[in-house]
Design an enzyme around this catalytic site. Structure first.
Site, short mmCIF file in Angstrom:
data_model
loop_
_atom_site.label_atom_id
_atom_site.label_comp_id
_atom_site.label_asym_id
_atom_site.label_seq_id
_atom_site.Cartn_x
_atom_site.Cartn_y
_atom_site.Cartn_z
N GLY A 270 45.15 40.22 30.83
CA GLY A 270 44.53 38.98 30.42
C GLY A 270 43.62 39.15 29.22
N MET A 272 40.38 42.15 27.35
CA MET A 272 39.76 43.47 27.38
C MET A 272 38.37 43.43 26.77
SD MET A 272 39.99 46.62 28.22
CE MET A 272 38.58 47.70 27.95
N ASN A 274 36.29 45.42 25.19
CA ASN A 274 35.83 46.38 24.18
C ASN A 274 34.46 45.99 23.64
OD1 ASN A 274 38.67 47.32 24.14
ND2 ASN A 274 38.98 45.35 23.15
N HIS A 306 33.98 36.66 32.22
CA HIS A 306 34.22 37.98 32.82
C HIS A 306 34.10 39.09 31.77
CE1 HIS A 306 36.36 40.76 35.67
NE2 HIS A 306 36.72 41.33 34.53
N GLU A 307 34.79 38.91 30.66
CA GLU A 307 34.76 39.97 29.63
C GLU A 307 33.35 40.09 29.05
OE1 GLU A 307 37.27 41.70 29.86
OE2 GLU A 307 38.60 40.21 30.76
N1 B3K Z 1 39.30 45.89 31.92
C1 B3K Z 1 40.44 45.15 31.50
C2 B3K Z 1 41.71 45.60 32.13
C3 B3K Z 1 42.36 46.72 31.45
C4 B3K Z 1 43.72 46.99 32.02
C5 B3K Z 1 44.24 48.30 31.68
N2 B3K Z 1 45.57 48.54 32.15
C6 B3K Z 1 40.31 43.69 31.72
C7 B3K Z 1 39.24 43.28 32.65
O1 B3K Z 1 39.30 43.49 33.84
O2 B3K Z 1 38.27 42.74 32.20
ZN ZN Z 2 37.24 43.24 34.20
#
Ligand code: B3K
Ligand code: ZN
Length: 886
Positions: A270, A272, A274, A306-307
């Site tokens: 969905g 990421m 970063n 969420h992100e």
């Molecule tokens: N942390 C990422 C998910 C990454 C998936 C890697 N295969 C999205 C999230 O949970 O916010």
């Molecule tokens: Zn997450």
């Protein structure tokens, strides 16, 4: 046994890293036929690594699909005898205590179909590094407990890639020869490589800003392809709401001067988180009234939040190793559900969370891939981005919140962030902070992280009329799961209410003394810690009706022999909205189950019809809750509740009940539809959303029984819709109706209207693939051949193959086995280009043991066929072998 069998990695083997990286200076030269990555890494021995302090260990760096061009240590080329390159590792045998390593690698983003590391999506470059994608970019200790300060210089053609982005703040930019240019970014916060990101493309920039609680102005920027210019507003607004909420609710302030969001069409997940540069799947961030449904808006708000919330729960405090994934994911899902509840209706949000949990996570917990919230082993970490880690993990945090109460929970989260800022830690560190801040002992509670499986509560009761005492008995069991038997009782918060015969809330006095004090509360959170408990409630002049596990206070299954009268009573009177909904679901389940295989003359219980009549007709009820209560339990949930499930039989029984309701309530449905027509402009508030939802439910039911008035209402709604919720509601209703010509005409018109918008075309694919009528296998094959279908795009794959196997259960479970064969074929095909997606798509087959023998044998055979595929990926290997294991 294939040669590429992946190794199992155990939590118990965890060792601290031998070397740490202080700084990582990267330079990317981006070209059409590949990219050259220059990396300069400042290493030192880890003072916490005893072994390395004593003997000086070799340096081991992860790498995957890299071409090593040069390797220089402290300014000198490393002698070939001093290093070794394998498929997965670069080993330098002799290294000093401190040193600088310069590595140059060549990679081919344009050929990267796994979408891990650096890849191309349409005309842009982008990255996905979690969990282990950074090793596809350059050699690096690619583990979350190695945190470095990154600087990134990106060089590319200025016309094709005017926008060059990475983490942190931009510090330098300029032109180069040959029409190229560069931008350098510096991220002041040390981070693991999985949070690294790079984007290069011809993107449009939308600007906004947010002033933090300490008065700092943060630049907010969203980057999208120019055609999506009008689809950014909702995400940016959601972001600002999330930033403000995190300050108010958790005291968390954003820490860089710039925060960026990028939308990408080809993306495995969905979104990421970063650092400073969140990358989103277009379908989870772009929206306009004309192209996105209310559900999509809701999803965008929660994913953007969420992100963003990960900036603290994930980035500032990260995971020590991938066994701790729920440390950031469970906590962050808990935070985003709290946020969504605060932005709209907490009860509705709770119903949505519980539905996902009970339908899909309980199934996972009862299946061959069952694992605990903190797993003890894995083969491929990408297979562990599961509902257990995410949503059960969130429930575990929620239970801590319930046990501590909001104030102590906040004290605990403050302590956690303060104590571990800048560190890579464990779920146990999280629980410890909660314990230290609250003074509560969460020793037994920790079992929620260690034991897999869904606890089952068997509840019985009796009423002692002469003493005026009501007895409630609760027995707790935890089923065996792969590799785990004889489990301990867990610490379960169990919220309870009691209702008197007029529906009034009764006081819950646990003793005669408490009764005498007059202070007994009307709701209690009982704490279950033993295999069985008995509670007494005093001062009751009649037998009460229990409202069990209010708010769904723990992720458990509850069994109790409700009578239909009691369920109807709770549906009408319970002060807990969640349990009103739940009582309706339980009643509907009971009625549908009675219809499975029942002779024609068995009729649907008139009390269910009466209850639904009341819901549809009484405009004074909470309409958002009513909209949820009208949704009958899905076939997937009904199957989850059944051992030896015969899906087509369940589907027929459900349909029979639905049609009966629609026929009996036909006039009320028309009235409900008309009452909820919007006259004013489109709005997104909870009330308007509930009206659209009610209207679309009424329409769907009317078209299910081929009602002519419903048909003309539906055609009008489709034609006049000024928003996608209405348009899609009408389209879906026709797709599932018996009006063949209208179905064909609306599907055709929809495609003609929206063919230039990939996010809408995805919806067009999935509405067909998920439908009993249009999701016959021959039509699914035709969708795969459609010019808009793209094997390289995970969203399209999910929209057709995922929707068929995951939502169109009656066709997937065709008794002739063709649905299973189809999925096996597609999964094998996909495994060569994108194994991560292949391993996710296969999941409906892995539940084969749940179904009646004529189905399960064919499902097992399909799995075996996948097992025998040549060059089976490690991702698929793990899922298929674990599913077939005895
Ligand atoms: N942390 C990422 C998910 C990454 C998936 C890697 N295969 C999205 C999230 O949970 O916010
Ligand atoms: Zn997450």
């Amino acid at each position: 046994m294939p040669s590429n069998q992946p190794q199992t990695i155990y939590l118990s083997d965890y060792k601290v890293p031998a070397y740490l990286v202080d700084t990582a200076d990267l330079r990317f030269e981006l070209f059409e036929d590949g990219a050259r990555v220059h990396s300069t890494l400042a290493f030192r021995r880890n003072p916490d690594c005893q072994e390395n302090q004593e003997t000086g260990a070799p340096l081991q760096l992860h790498g995957d699909s890299l071409k090593l061009e040069s390797l220089v240590l402290n300014g000198e080329a490393v002698a070939p005898s001093n290093y070794n390159v394998s498929d997965e590792l670069l080993t330098v045998n002799q290294v000093p205590q401190h040193f600088t390593l310069q590595v140059v690698t060549w990679i081919e983003p344009q050929n990267n179909t796994r979408l891990e590391g650096l890849y191309k999506s349409a005309a842009m470059f982008c990255t996905q590094c979690e969990a282990e994608g950074f090793r596809c970019i350059t050699y690096f200790p690619d583990r979350p407990d190695v945190m470095a300060r990154f600087s990134t210089r990106i060089e590319a053609d200025k016309t094709a890639y005017p926008v060059l982005l990475s983490n942190g703040n931009p510090v330098e930019q300029g032109d180069l020869s040959d029409g190229r240019h560069f931008v350098t970014w510096e991220d002041p916060f040390p981070k693991p490589a999985y949070l690294f990101a790079l984007v290069a493309g011809d993107l449009l920039e939308k600007q906004d800003s947010f002033t933090t609680m300490s008065g700092r102005k943060v630049d907010l920027r969203m980057y999208v392809e120019p055609r999506n210019s009008e689809k950014c507003e909702y995400a940016l607004d959601s972001l600002k709401r999330a930033m403000a909420w995190d300050e108010q609710t958790y005291g968390r302030e954003y820490d860089l001067d710039i925060f960026m969001i990028v939308a990408v069409d080809d993306f495995n997940m969905g979104a990421m988180e970063n650092k400073g540069l969140n990358i989103f799947n277009s379908s989870c961030v772009l929206a306009s009234q004309e192209t996105a449904t209310d559900m999509a808006f809701e999803r965008i708000e929660s994913i953007v939040a969420h992100e963003y919330f990960h900036n603290w729960s994930g980035n500032r405090v990260t995971c020590r190793d991938w066994f701790q994934l729920s440390l950031k994911e469970g906590f962050t899902v808990f935070r985003d559900t709290q946020f969504s509840g605060d932005m709209g209706s907490a009860t509705v949000k709770r119903i949505e969370s519980a539905t996902v949990l009970r339908t899909a996570q309980f199934a996972e917990d009862a299946g061959p891939m069952a694992h605990s919230v903190r797993p003890a082993s894995y083969m491929e970490i990408t297979n562990f981005y599961t509902l257990t880690i995410y949503v059960k993990g969130a429930e575990v945090v929620r239970m801590i919140h319930t046990l501590l109460g909001p104030d102590l929970f906040r004290k605990g989260s403050d302590l956690y962030f303060e104590r571990h800022d800048g560190q890579a830690v464990t779920t146990d560190d999280f629980v410890k902070a909660m314990e230290d801040a609250s003074g509560r002992d969460l020793g037994q509670f920790r079992l929620w992280y260690e034991q897999a499986g869904t606890p089952q509560l068997a509840i019985s009761d009796e009423y002692d009329e002469s003493a005026g005492v009501y007895h409630l008995h609760v027995k707790q069991t935890l089923p065996d799961t792969p590799g785990q038997t004889d489990k301990q009782p867990q610490h379960i918060p169990f919220a309870l209410g009691l209702l008197g015969s007029r529906g009034e809330a009764l006081a819950l006095a646990l003793s005669a003394d408490e009764l005498a004090s007059g202070d007994a509360p009307q709701e209690r959170v009982l704490e279950l810690t033993e295999a069985s408990h008995s509670f007494e409630f005093h001062g009751l002049s009649e037998r009460p009706v229990s409202s069990l596990l209010r708010h769904f206070s723990a992720p458990v299954r509850v069994s109790y022999s409700w009578t239909r009268e009691q369920l109807l009573f709770l549906m009408n009177h319970d002060s807990d909205g969640f349990n009103r909904w739940d009582a309706g679901q339980r009643l509907a389940i009971d009625v549908i189950q009675q219809m499975i295989g029942a002779p024609k003359d068995v009729t649907v219980d008139a009390r269910l019809v009466g209850a639904f009549r009341h819901l549809i007709s009484d405009a004074d009820l909470d309409q958002a809750l009513v909209a949820k209560m009208l949704v009958l339990p899905t076939v997937a949930y009904l199957a989850e509740l059944t051992d030896g499930a015969d899906v087509p039989a369940i589907h027929r029984a459900r349909r029979r009940v639905l049609k009966h309701l629609a026929i009996a309530l036909r006039d009320e449905l028309v009235a409900c539809y008309r009452r909820n027509i919007d006259s004013g402009p489109y709005q997104l508030g909870p009330e308007a959303v509930a009206r659209r939802s009610l209207r679309n439910t009424a329409l769907a039911w009317l078209l299910l029984i081929n009602d002519e008035e419903g048909r003309s209402l539906g055609l009008g709604q489709y034609r006049d819709a000024d928003n996608m919720t209405d348009r899609m509601g009408a389209l879906k209703a026709f797709v599932n109706s018996g009006y063949d010509d209208d179905r064909a005409a609306t599907l055709n018109d929809f495609y003609q209207t929206f063919q230039h918008d990939p996010q809408v075309v995805e919806q067009w694919f999935s509405v067909q693939a998920a439908s009993r009528r249009t999701g016959q296998l021959s039509h699914i094959h035709a969708l795969l051949e459609h010019p808009a279908f793209d094997w390289k795009n995970p969203n399209k794959i999910r929209a057709v193959i995922g929707a068929f196997a995951g939502q169109n259960l009656v066709n997937f479970h065709n008794p002739d086995g063709s649905g299973y064969q189809f999925l096996a074929d597609q999964v094998c095909k996909l495994d060569d280009s994108n194994p991560q997606i292949a391993a996710r798509l296969v999941s409906p087959l892995t539940r084969w043991r749940k179904f009646a023998p004529e189905y399960s044998q064919q499902m097992q055979a399909a799995l075996m066929q996948i097992r025998d595929k040549e060059n089976l990926s490690g991702d698929l290997y793990e899922v298929v072998y674990k599913s077939l294991a005895d």
